[in-house]
Structure formats: C-alpha cells, structure tokens
Design an enzyme around this catalytic site. Sequence first.
Site, PDB file in Angstrom:
ATOM      1  N   HIS A   1     -16.051  -3.987 -10.330  1.00 55.78           N
ATOM      2  CA  HIS A   1     -17.513  -3.999 -10.135  1.00 55.78           C
ATOM      3  C   HIS A   1     -18.109  -3.115 -11.228  1.00 55.78           C
ATOM      4  CE1 HIS A   1     -21.053  -3.602  -7.033  1.00 55.78           C
ATOM      5  NE2 HIS A   1     -21.434  -4.052  -8.212  1.00 55.78           N
ATOM      6  N   ASP A   2     -18.632  -3.735 -12.276  1.00 58.97           N
ATOM      7  CA  ASP A   2     -19.168  -2.965 -13.408  1.00 58.97           C
ATOM      8  C   ASP A   2     -20.121  -3.890 -14.170  1.00 58.97           C
ATOM      9  OD1 ASP A   2     -19.421  -1.014 -15.534  1.00 58.97           O
ATOM     10  OD2 ASP A   2     -17.419  -0.287 -15.037  1.00 58.97           O
ATOM     11  N   ILE A   3     -20.611  -3.453 -15.317  1.00 53.74           N
ATOM     12  CA  ILE A   3     -21.478  -4.333 -16.100  1.00 53.74           C
ATOM     13  C   ILE A   3     -20.633  -5.514 -16.597  1.00 53.74           C
ATOM     14  CG2 ILE A   3     -23.132  -2.536 -16.739  1.00 53.74           C
ATOM     15  CD1 ILE A   3     -21.753  -2.427 -19.497  1.00 53.74           C
ATOM     16  N   PRO A   4     -21.286  -6.662 -16.822  1.00 50.54           N
ATOM     17  CA  PRO A   4     -20.516  -7.868 -17.157  1.00 50.54           C
ATOM     18  C   PRO A   4     -19.531  -7.690 -18.305  1.00 50.54           C
ATOM     19  CG  PRO A   4     -22.777  -8.468 -16.654  1.00 50.54           C
ATOM     20  CD  PRO A   4     -22.726  -6.964 -16.636  1.00 50.54           C
TER      21      PRO A   4
ATOM     22  N   THR B   1     -14.938  -5.315   5.009  1.00 56.25           N
ATOM     23  CA  THR B   1     -14.867  -5.388   6.482  1.00 56.25           C
ATOM     24  C   THR B   1     -15.109  -4.027   7.121  1.00 56.25           C
ATOM     25  OG1 THR B   1     -12.478  -5.330   6.192  1.00 56.25           O
ATOM     26  CG2 THR B   1     -13.428  -7.447   6.747  1.00 56.25           C
TER      27      THR B   1
ATOM     28  N   ASP C   1       0.841  -1.200   0.000  1.00 56.35           N
ATOM     29  CA  ASP C   1       0.000   0.000   0.000  1.00 56.35           C
ATOM     30  C   ASP C   1       0.877   1.251   0.000  1.00 56.35           C
ATOM     31  OD1 ASP C   1      -2.411  -1.425  -0.033  1.00 56.35           O
ATOM     32  OD2 ASP C   1      -2.384  -1.680   2.132  1.00 56.35           O
TER      33      ASP C   1
ATOM     34  N   ASP D   1      -5.381  -6.558  -6.380  1.00 57.79           N
ATOM     35  CA  ASP D   1      -6.579  -6.285  -5.570  1.00 57.79           C
ATOM     36  C   ASP D   1      -7.258  -5.016  -6.070  1.00 57.79           C
ATOM     37  OD1 ASP D   1      -8.398  -6.070  -3.460  1.00 57.79           O
ATOM     38  OD2 ASP D   1      -6.913  -5.364  -2.015  1.00 57.79           O
TER      39      ASP D   1
ATOM     40  N   LYS E   1       0.741  -8.242  -2.803  1.00 53.42           N
ATOM     41  CA  LYS E   1      -0.591  -7.725  -3.134  1.00 53.42           C
ATOM     42  C   LYS E   1      -0.482  -6.278  -3.607  1.00 53.42           C
ATOM     43  CE  LYS E   1      -3.894  -6.056  -0.307  1.00 53.42           C
ATOM     44  NZ  LYS E   1      -4.754  -4.987  -0.833  1.00 53.42           N
TER      45      LYS E   1
ATOM     46  N   THR F   1     -17.903  -5.115 -19.350  1.00 58.89           N
ATOM     47  CA  THR F   1     -16.736  -4.313 -18.966  1.00 58.89           C
ATOM     48  C   THR F   1     -15.820  -5.119 -18.044  1.00 58.89           C
ATOM     49  OG1 THR F   1     -18.034  -2.313 -19.209  1.00 58.89           O
ATOM     50  CG2 THR F   1     -16.042  -2.138 -17.875  1.00 58.89           C
TER      51      THR F   1
ATOM     52  N   LYS G   1     -10.641  -5.055  -7.143  1.00 58.74           N
ATOM     53  CA  LYS G   1     -12.073  -5.128  -6.784  1.00 58.74           C
ATOM     54  C   LYS G   1     -12.984  -4.615  -7.900  1.00 58.74           C
ATOM     55  CE  LYS G   1     -11.274  -4.558  -1.776  1.00 58.74           C
ATOM     56  NZ  LYS G   1      -9.837  -4.336  -1.680  1.00 58.74           N
TER      57      LYS G   1
ATOM     58  N   ARG H   1       0.472  -3.135   7.269  1.00 54.27           N
ATOM     59  CA  ARG H   1       1.253  -2.327   8.206  1.00 54.27           C
ATOM     60  C   ARG H   1       2.064  -3.087   9.250  1.00 54.27           C
ATOM     61  NH1 ARG H   1      -3.884   1.396   8.784  1.00 54.27           N
ATOM     62  NH2 ARG H   1      -4.704  -0.683   8.338  1.00 54.27           N
TER      63      ARG H   1
HETATM   64  O1  C5P Z   1      -2.140  -2.682   6.902  1.00 54.35           O
HETATM   65  P1  C5P Z   1      -3.161  -3.772   6.951  1.00 54.35           P
HETATM   66  O2  C5P Z   1      -2.586  -5.105   7.408  1.00 54.35           O
HETATM   67  O3  C5P Z   1      -4.391  -3.388   7.746  1.00 54.35           O
HETATM   68  O4  C5P Z   1      -3.584  -3.954   5.423  1.00 54.35           O
HETATM   69  C1  C5P Z   1      -4.668  -4.756   5.057  1.00 54.35           C
HETATM   70  C2  C5P Z   1      -4.781  -4.766   3.560  1.00 54.35           C
HETATM   71  O5  C5P Z   1      -5.905  -5.551   3.231  1.00 54.35           O
HETATM   72  C3  C5P Z   1      -4.996  -3.410   2.914  1.00 54.35           C
HETATM   73  O6  C5P Z   1      -4.354  -3.441   1.640  1.00 54.35           O
HETATM   74  C4  C5P Z   1      -6.498  -3.332   2.739  1.00 54.35           C
HETATM   75  O7  C5P Z   1      -6.878  -2.563   1.619  1.00 54.35           O
HETATM   76  C5  C5P Z   1      -6.843  -4.791   2.481  1.00 54.35           C
HETATM   77  N1  C5P Z   1      -8.217  -5.151   2.823  1.00 54.35           N
HETATM   78  C6  C5P Z   1      -8.738  -5.001   4.094  1.00 54.35           C
HETATM   79  N2  C5P Z   1     -10.038  -5.380   4.339  1.00 54.35           N
HETATM   80  C7  C5P Z   1     -10.800  -5.859   3.356  1.00 54.35           C
HETATM   81  C8  C5P Z   1     -10.269  -6.018   2.065  1.00 54.35           C
HETATM   82  C9  C5P Z   1      -8.962  -5.644   1.828  1.00 54.35           C
HETATM   83  O8  C5P Z   1      -8.044  -4.567   5.013  1.00 54.35           O
HETATM   84  N3  C5P Z   1     -12.021  -6.251   3.612  1.00 54.35           N
END
Ligand code: C5P
Length: 244
Positions: free
Chosen positions: A70-73, A129, A17, A66, A39, A75, A68, A221
Amino acid sequence: MSLTREQAAGRIMVALDYPDAVAAERLIEGLKGIPCYMKVGMQLFYAAGPGFVASLKERGYYVFLDVKMHDIPNTVKGGASSVTRLGVDMFNVHAAGGAAMLEAALEGAQAAVSGGAAMPAVIAVTQLTSTNQSMLNEQIGIPGTVEDAVIRYAKLAKSSGLAGVVASPSEVAAIKAACGTSFQTVTPGIRPVGSAVHDQSRIMTPGDALRQGTDFMVIGRPITAAPDPRVALESIIEELISVE
Ligand code: C5P
C-alpha cells in the site's frame, strides 16, 4: 464438487507465521510431500527474505506472498516487479490504495513478465477482518457496513483487472455475485470443528468455506499449533475431499 487429494491440498494455503526460517522449516519438513500452497507473510518475509521464498519455489511449492502492499503507484509498481521476479504465484495489495495503485501493481508484475518471469495472481485486501463497524465508521471514516466496504473494494479490484480478493468466508457468496464466479476469493478465518478459535471472529469450517465457493483457504494455527501438523493438514484435506 469432488476434489482429488491433490486439488484439495492445492486449495489450502498454510500460513507460515514464524519469526525465522528455522522455525518455518521445521513445519515444512513435517508436511513434506503434501502439495499444499505456502503463505509467507510479513513476519517471515522480513526475517528470512527473498532467499527463503526462492527455496520454497525450488522445492516446487506454490507461494502466496502476503505482504499487503500500500503505497504510491510508482513504488507499488516497483515492489510488484521485484516480487514477480522472485517467482511468487500470488501476492497482494490493499484495495484502499485506489485504482491507479492497483493498476500499477499489475503493470509492475507485467514488466517482470516481459523479462521472463511468470505472471502471478495479483489480489487485493478489501477490509481487514480485524476491522469492526465502529472502527470503519469512526476511525477510518468510511460510512456504511463492513460488507458494503468489502463489496465496493472487490468491485474496484475487479474493474482494475486484479484476479481476486482476500475476504472472510462469509463474504464469498456476495463477492462472487458482484464480481463473477471466476473472480478468486482467498479466505482466512478457517477453523475445523473442535479446533481453537484464537483471535479470529467470523470463522467457518473448511468444508463450509468450500461449499460457499472459496477458491483458496488460508489456514495457520489449526495446522501450525496442532500436536501433529501433518495429521491436522491431512484431516482438512479429507474434509475437503468429502464435500459433494
Ligand atoms: O492462524 P490463523 O489460521 O488464524 O491464520 C490466518 C492467517 O491469515 C494469518 O497469517 C493472518 O495474518 C492471515 N489473515 C487473516 N485475516 C485477514 C487477512 C489475513 O487472518 N483478513
């Protein structure tokens, strides 16, 4: 369980990140030689682009893109083809896009495979989450509990032919019960004992997540913000190896 060092490293997806490739490369250099999964999320991908992903693949890393979708099929199908041609090992789409969109993602990936690319694991985001009960019910308009929504989305992903879902480690057992043990789970919210929680709410240690049956753990992190990221990653690998 008794994972080897290489197997343990391969289950850890280091969340790159970072705002640009220069910052990401500093971390990658520090982790050199450890066969962890990388990732790449939207922050880094939008800045550093396909070339950065290609360079990770050239260095032999497994890559989870990663983004994610999310659009019309139609695309999503095109997007899935493009990222499959890049050589990523895993990418994700939102289950909320529905069965037609999930199937289109698979079709797009398969179209690129017909052109010579390797088939990536296509996985679904269930419920982010960051979504709590009142957001789910009042803002998004989905009744029931977050866990109900997660399981329904996981079943939809499974019946659409996807390989697995991103979920909280506390949901892994219920997902495996509903969708089978070979349906993969990718879990963020991992925090080794003693490391800062940051903005994650439902957390689990790497060892406990592995005991729950998680296939891959996304860790940002606790590694990237550690005084010595290499030491932090090695200690998580040790924790996984020690799980019986
Ligand atoms: O720094 P940390 O361990 O919290 O990073 C978690 C990673 O997982 C981040 O890249 C975050 O975008 C991703 N993520 C998340 N929860 C989700 C989906 C992805 O924390 N539900």
